[in-house]
Design a protein around this motif. Sequence first.
Motif, PDB file in Angstrom:
ATOM      1  N   MET A  93       0.848  -1.174   0.000  1.00  0.00           N
ATOM      2  CA  MET A  93       0.000   0.000   0.000  1.00  0.00           C
ATOM      3  C   MET A  93       0.893   1.236   0.000  1.00  0.00           C
ATOM      4  O   MET A  93       1.992   1.206   0.532  1.00  0.00           O
ATOM      5  CB  MET A  93      -0.904   0.015   1.235  1.00  0.00           C
ATOM      6  N   ARG A  94       0.385   2.258  -0.545  1.00  0.00           N
ATOM      7  CA  ARG A  94       1.125   3.509  -0.641  1.00  0.00           C
ATOM      8  C   ARG A  94       1.026   4.291   0.671  1.00  0.00           C
ATOM      9  O   ARG A  94      -0.045   4.362   1.274  1.00  0.00           O
ATOM     10  CB  ARG A  94       0.533   4.334  -1.784  1.00  0.00           C
ATOM     11  N   ILE A  95       2.131   4.872   1.088  1.00  0.00           N
ATOM     12  CA  ILE A  95       2.162   5.682   2.304  1.00  0.00           C
ATOM     13  C   ILE A  95       2.330   7.142   1.906  1.00  0.00           C
ATOM     14  O   ILE A  95       3.256   7.487   1.172  1.00  0.00           O
ATOM     15  CB  ILE A  95       3.322   5.251   3.232  1.00  0.00           C
ATOM     16  N   ILE A  96       1.420   7.972   2.385  1.00  0.00           N
ATOM     17  CA  ILE A  96       1.495   9.413   2.151  1.00  0.00           C
ATOM     18  C   ILE A  96       1.636  10.070   3.518  1.00  0.00           C
ATOM     19  O   ILE A  96       0.824   9.825   4.412  1.00  0.00           O
ATOM     20  CB  ILE A  96       0.227   9.935   1.445  1.00  0.00           C
ATOM     21  N   PHE A  97       2.645  10.881   3.669  1.00  0.00           N
ATOM     22  CA  PHE A  97       2.884  11.524   4.954  1.00  0.00           C
ATOM     23  C   PHE A  97       2.179  12.872   5.028  1.00  0.00           C
ATOM     24  O   PHE A  97       1.918  13.505   4.011  1.00  0.00           O
ATOM     25  CB  PHE A  97       4.390  11.683   5.190  1.00  0.00           C
ATOM     26  N   ALA A 115       1.805  -4.639   2.216  1.00  0.00           N
ATOM     27  CA  ALA A 115       0.408  -5.094   2.202  1.00  0.00           C
ATOM     28  C   ALA A 115      -0.293  -4.668   0.916  1.00  0.00           C
ATOM     29  O   ALA A 115      -0.081  -3.569   0.417  1.00  0.00           O
ATOM     30  CB  ALA A 115      -0.331  -4.525   3.405  1.00  0.00           C
ATOM     31  N   SER A 116      -1.135  -5.543   0.404  1.00  0.00           N
ATOM     32  CA  SER A 116      -1.915  -5.172  -0.778  1.00  0.00           C
ATOM     33  C   SER A 116      -3.210  -4.469  -0.375  1.00  0.00           C
ATOM     34  O   SER A 116      -3.776  -3.711  -1.143  1.00  0.00           O
ATOM     35  CB  SER A 116      -2.221  -6.401  -1.634  1.00  0.00           C
ATOM     36  N   LEU A 167      -2.927  -6.617   6.968  1.00  0.00           N
ATOM     37  CA  LEU A 167      -2.303  -6.182   8.215  1.00  0.00           C
ATOM     38  C   LEU A 167      -2.954  -6.799   9.447  1.00  0.00           C
ATOM     39  O   LEU A 167      -2.327  -6.882  10.498  1.00  0.00           O
ATOM     40  CB  LEU A 167      -2.330  -4.656   8.311  1.00  0.00           C
ATOM     41  N   ARG A 168      -4.172  -7.231   9.325  1.00  0.00           N
ATOM     42  CA  ARG A 168      -4.841  -7.863  10.476  1.00  0.00           C
ATOM     43  C   ARG A 168      -4.097  -9.110  10.934  1.00  0.00           C
ATOM     44  O   ARG A 168      -4.147  -9.468  12.100  1.00  0.00           O
ATOM     45  CB  ARG A 168      -6.279  -8.225  10.134  1.00  0.00           C
ATOM     46  N   GLN A 169      -3.426  -9.773  10.014  1.00  0.00           N
ATOM     47  CA  GLN A 169      -2.681 -10.986  10.337  1.00  0.00           C
ATOM     48  C   GLN A 169      -1.252 -10.677  10.779  1.00  0.00           C
ATOM     49  O   GLN A 169      -0.568 -11.538  11.313  1.00  0.00           O
ATOM     50  CB  GLN A 169      -2.654 -11.927   9.126  1.00  0.00           C
ATOM     51  N   ALA A 170      -0.801  -9.466  10.526  1.00  0.00           N
ATOM     52  CA  ALA A 170       0.564  -9.071  10.873  1.00  0.00           C
ATOM     53  C   ALA A 170       0.662  -8.761  12.369  1.00  0.00           C
ATOM     54  O   ALA A 170      -0.332  -8.435  13.010  1.00  0.00           O
ATOM     55  CB  ALA A 170       0.963  -7.837  10.061  1.00  0.00           C
ATOM     56  N   PRO A 171       1.858  -8.858  12.926  1.00  0.00           N
ATOM     57  CA  PRO A 171       2.033  -8.470  14.328  1.00  0.00           C
ATOM     58  C   PRO A 171       1.693  -6.990  14.512  1.00  0.00           C
ATOM     59  O   PRO A 171       1.772  -6.206  13.574  1.00  0.00           O
ATOM     60  CB  PRO A 171       3.527  -8.695  14.575  1.00  0.00           C
TER      61      PRO A 171
END
Length: 98
Positions: A1-5, A42-43, A48-52
């Motif tokens: 996923m793209r991150i925009i700050f 993540a797509s 992310l729900r499965q990620a720590p």
Amino acid sequence: MRIIFKDDRQKQLFESKSRLNAEYGDQLAKKIMQRLLEVDAASCLEDLRQAPGKWHELAGDRKGQLACSLTGNWRLIFLPIVPSGANSVKGLDWKAVA
């Protein structure tokens, strides 16, 4: 996923390991970088729900924002870019946010 700050200052801080270390210390900086890499890989939010990190929606005055655990009382809070129709009465459609 793209991150925009939020702004250039945040972008420079969160994209620089040395700046993160100076601002938050080595342990917390590593966790921040790890979580940002997880978001990048993540797509969609559902991945992310499965990620720590206990990824979860916030409520109250932070409704619409998401958070994940870093260390101790530290959390990474972010605002997903939600496509039209991805919000419902039941909450955010995590599969629709990419």
